[in-house]
Scaffold this active site. Structure first.
Site, PDB file in Angstrom:
ATOM      1  N   LYS A 111       0.831  -1.209   0.000  1.00 30.13           N
ATOM      2  CA  LYS A 111       0.000   0.000   0.000  1.00 30.13           C
ATOM      3  C   LYS A 111       0.866   1.260   0.000  1.00 30.13           C
ATOM      4  CE  LYS A 111      -4.187  -1.694   0.014  1.00 30.13           C
ATOM      5  NZ  LYS A 111      -4.949  -1.833   1.259  1.00 30.13           N
ATOM      6  N   LYS A 195      -8.625 -15.047 -11.446  1.00 28.33           N
ATOM      7  CA  LYS A 195      -9.887 -15.229 -10.747  1.00 28.33           C
ATOM      8  C   LYS A 195     -10.775 -14.012 -10.945  1.00 28.33           C
ATOM      9  CE  LYS A 195      -8.378 -13.397  -6.268  1.00 28.33           C
ATOM     10  NZ  LYS A 195      -8.259 -13.674  -4.812  1.00 28.33           N
ATOM     11  N   LYS A 198     -13.313  -7.511  -8.653  1.00 29.99           N
ATOM     12  CA  LYS A 198     -13.712  -6.154  -9.028  1.00 29.99           C
ATOM     13  C   LYS A 198     -12.579  -5.417  -9.718  1.00 29.99           C
ATOM     14  CE  LYS A 198     -14.980  -1.703  -7.048  1.00 29.99           C
ATOM     15  NZ  LYS A 198     -15.144  -0.907  -5.821  1.00 29.99           N
TER      16      LYS A 198
END
Length: 331
Positions: A111, A195, A198
């Site tokens: 992050k 997979k 979103k």
């Protein structure tokens, strides 16, 4: 009965990957364990410091999980920010957490690279807030994905450190688990690889209508077709067949597998059938989602009742922790 606590991220809508990757296990857990589910809206502040839509997202997710089968009478479901006790425990756990060990977490490093202008203290102590969510209810087990295993290890470490620091055996060291080993299914996306998700832009959402589903499926990646009988499936086609096996009848699945093996398959027909069967498969959940979304009062009532149940154990934990540390208990 063993207690299980699990958080839900208030981001986006539920898609088939979420449903078969997590929700089906939640449904099993609520029948077999003392469960608490919470929507982790405070966690969202680490990456979205201006939460204009966080509350609405929380209710969207609440409606979808209820529609998918979560029973608040069996497993209370609440919004994290409705249980303020978690912040007090978060404070105490921060006092026994060390900067170096938090900086080494993979998610923090990832992050920090993605948002170099917003490396905030909350991002660094994200695992401590997660530990507070879990330890607040003295959970025994936590269903986590591989990306959260390191955080759960920190939770165990903090539970152990608290007990050692104050000479008690108060917190359990929760373990990760899946209630349905072998039952959770990884749903592929429609882009031919990986997979469903979103962020990948390859998802079919449970709230999607017939037109949206058909459009997405008809755009799914395929190949040029088999060139000889019994050719092995390429990844994009294997993905389509996996989805077909999930939502269609065995007879339909066998029909198209035989057509592929005999080199006379028509991918357009396969996609039309798949879209039709996905619509039929998701329609009941979609209808329930829309019903819940229309009933804001009911959603607020369920969230409020869930928070009240969660706060029963939370208050007791905080009272015990204050006494263990040496602070005066609340009146």
């Amino acid at each position: 009965m063993e207690r299980v606590v699990s958080g839900i991220r208030p981001t986006g809508n539920l898609h088939l990957g979420n449903y078969y990757g997590a929700v089906v296990n939640f449904l099993k857990m609520q029948e077999e364990y003392d469960c608490l589910f919470f929507i982790a809206d405070w966690h969202s502040l680490t990456t979205h410091p201006h939460p204009e839509s966080i509350r609405q997202n929380s209710y969207t997710i609440l409606a979808e999980y209820l529609a998918a089968g979560i029973d608040p009478d069996k497993a209370p479901i609440y919004i994290q920010s409705d249980v303020p006790e978690v912040l007090e425990l978060y404070l105490y756990l921060n006092m026994i957490s060390f900067k170096g060990e938090l900086e080494r977490t993979t998610t923090f490093k990832d992050k920090a690279r993605k948002q170099p202008d917003n490396i905030n203290a909350g991002l660094l102590t994200y695992p401590v807030l997660m530990a507070a969510d879990i330890l607040l209810h003295r959970a025994h087990k936590v269903p986590v994905g591989k990306d959260q295993e390191q955080h759960l290890e920190i939770t165990r470490k903090l539970a152990r450190r608290f007990n050692n620091t104050y000479g008690v055996e108060f917190f359990f060291e929760p373990i990760s688990f899946s209630p349905g080993e072998g039952e959770s299914i990884k749903i592929p996306g429609l882009d031919g690889s990986g997979k469903m998700g979103k962020s990948e832009g390859n998802a079919i959402y449970l709230v999607d209508d017939e037109k949206s589903i058909s459009k997405k499926v008809m755009r799914a990646v395929t190949d040029s077709g088999p060139t000889e009988p019994n050719s092995p499936l390429t990844e994009p086609i294997a993905n389509l067949f996996m989805l077909l096996q999930l939502v269609s009848t065995p007879e339909v699945y066998t029909f198209y597998r035989d057509a592929y093996a005999n080199c006379n398959i028509r991918y357009g027909d396969l996609k039309k059938q798949l879209a039709q069967d996905i619509v039929a498969h998701t329609a009941p959940i979609r209808e329930r989602i829309l019903d819940f979304q229309k009933n804001t009062d009911l959603l607020q009532k369920i969230a409020r009742q869930g928070a009240e149940k969660a706060r029963e154990s939370a208050r007791q934990t905080i009272q015990d922790v204050r006494q263990i540390i040496g602070f005066k208990p609340y009146n």
